[in-house]
Scaffold this motif. Sequence first.
Motif, PDB file in Angstrom:
ATOM      1  N   THR A 160      -9.448   1.664   4.416  1.00 29.65           N
ATOM      2  CA  THR A 160      -8.687   1.821   3.177  1.00 29.65           C
ATOM      3  C   THR A 160      -8.350   0.485   2.527  1.00 29.65           C
ATOM      4  OG1 THR A 160      -7.681   3.853   4.009  1.00 29.65           O
ATOM      5  CG2 THR A 160      -6.569   2.772   2.178  1.00 29.65           C
ATOM      6  N   GLU A 161      -7.867  -0.453   3.307  1.00 31.81           N
ATOM      7  CA  GLU A 161      -7.443  -1.736   2.747  1.00 31.81           C
ATOM      8  C   GLU A 161      -8.624  -2.539   2.213  1.00 31.81           C
ATOM      9  OE1 GLU A 161      -4.832  -3.943   1.083  1.00 31.81           O
ATOM     10  OE2 GLU A 161      -4.241  -2.186   2.272  1.00 31.81           O
ATOM     11  N   CYS A 180      -9.426  -1.091  -1.155  1.00 31.12           N
ATOM     12  CA  CYS A 180      -8.403  -1.493  -2.127  1.00 31.12           C
ATOM     13  C   CYS A 180      -8.570  -2.955  -2.551  1.00 31.12           C
ATOM     14  CB  CYS A 180      -7.004  -1.285  -1.553  1.00 31.12           C
ATOM     15  SG  CYS A 180      -6.531   0.455  -1.459  1.00 31.12           S
ATOM     16  N   LYS A 181      -8.967  -3.794  -1.609  1.00 27.46           N
ATOM     17  CA  LYS A 181      -9.182  -5.206  -1.911  1.00 27.46           C
ATOM     18  C   LYS A 181     -10.241  -5.376  -2.997  1.00 27.46           C
ATOM     19  CE  LYS A 181     -10.697  -9.521   0.279  1.00 27.46           C
ATOM     20  NZ  LYS A 181     -11.170 -10.140   1.556  1.00 27.46           N
ATOM     21  N   GLU A 219      -8.958  -3.964  -6.421  1.00 27.80           N
ATOM     22  CA  GLU A 219      -8.020  -4.888  -7.070  1.00 27.80           C
ATOM     23  C   GLU A 219      -8.740  -6.088  -7.667  1.00 27.80           C
ATOM     24  OE1 GLU A 219      -3.906  -3.961  -4.644  1.00 27.80           O
ATOM     25  OE2 GLU A 219      -5.324  -5.414  -3.805  1.00 27.80           O
ATOM     26  N   VAL A 239      -5.481   2.864  -7.411  1.00 27.76           N
ATOM     27  CA  VAL A 239      -5.427   1.938  -6.271  1.00 27.76           C
ATOM     28  C   VAL A 239      -4.192   2.213  -5.421  1.00 27.76           C
ATOM     29  CG1 VAL A 239      -5.222  -0.479  -5.578  1.00 27.76           C
ATOM     30  CG2 VAL A 239      -6.726   0.130  -7.483  1.00 27.76           C
ATOM     31  N   GLU A 240      -3.057   2.410  -6.088  1.00 35.54           N
ATOM     32  CA  GLU A 240      -1.811   2.676  -5.374  1.00 35.54           C
ATOM     33  C   GLU A 240      -1.921   3.953  -4.530  1.00 35.54           C
ATOM     34  OE1 GLU A 240       2.928   3.549  -6.380  1.00 35.54           O
ATOM     35  OE2 GLU A 240       1.545   2.897  -7.972  1.00 35.54           O
ATOM     36  N   PHE A 279      -4.707   5.382  -3.415  1.00 31.86           N
ATOM     37  CA  PHE A 279      -5.682   5.210  -2.334  1.00 31.86           C
ATOM     38  C   PHE A 279      -5.068   4.421  -1.180  1.00 31.86           C
ATOM     39  CE2 PHE A 279      -9.549   3.879  -0.160  1.00 31.86           C
ATOM     40  CZ  PHE A 279     -10.344   5.009  -0.267  1.00 31.86           C
ATOM     41  N   ARG A 280      -4.272   3.409  -1.534  1.00 29.48           N
ATOM     42  CA  ARG A 280      -3.623   2.606  -0.489  1.00 29.48           C
ATOM     43  C   ARG A 280      -2.655   3.458   0.334  1.00 29.48           C
ATOM     44  NH1 ARG A 280      -2.790  -2.302  -2.839  1.00 29.48           N
ATOM     45  NH2 ARG A 280      -4.230  -3.342  -1.420  1.00 29.48           N
TER      46      ARG A 280
END
Length: 227
Positions: free
Chosen positions: A102-103, A106-107, A110, A183-184, A186-187
């Motif tokens: 996940t992270e 997101c990276k 972003e 993004v929020e 998904f995080r």
Amino acid sequence: MLINKKTLSDQIYDVLKIEILKREIPFGSKLVNRTLQQRFGVSSSPIRDAINRLNQDGLVTSIDKSGATVVDFDYDFFLEVNEILLYVINTGVKLSFEKSDTEEVCKHLEKYLLLQEKYIGTDEFYDYDYKFHKTFINYSKNSRLKKLFKEYNVLHEMLVRNYYEPRTFKIQEDSIKMHKKMVEAFRKKDYKLVMTLTEEHYKGAEEIFKKILEQREKKLEEDDCYD
């Protein structure tokens, strides 16, 4: 010394694709092989290869010995492309959640979000918008989904680039806001919310596009009245 590793057909394809996307080559117009050979100073082979690639992107149809026709469209055409792209992306969201970290996803989201903010109001914005959504497709780890996304995003981008011009900046601002929410979500590992937001995002595009076409048709009718 930099070496251009692109083939002639690659270079011709790139030029023609950009000209179609920017409507320098109008929708519904004819690409004539002989004319293109003279323009680029090449034989028929690289021209045919470039046209075949444009056909794979869905940008041209009706290929024959003399050339091909640039795709034309109406609202129903946009609607079908938009619907397919929505389901492809949401499939990517689900699979990337199941198959990837996940992270890490997101990276990358972003990164492209920041670039969208930096290039808002420019042609580059569309490139990073594409890469934002493509992040889900990449992390879906499904090669066939990648192929579908590429094909239908090209058509979608062509229409968006050419018909969102009157309200481009506001639409791009709204797009960035929606991407931040995605993004929020998904995080927080709420992939279903990401899918809901994506649907809202693309359904909104349908309404915007419909209004723009209606406004243009009205203007054309008014212009005809004055002639």
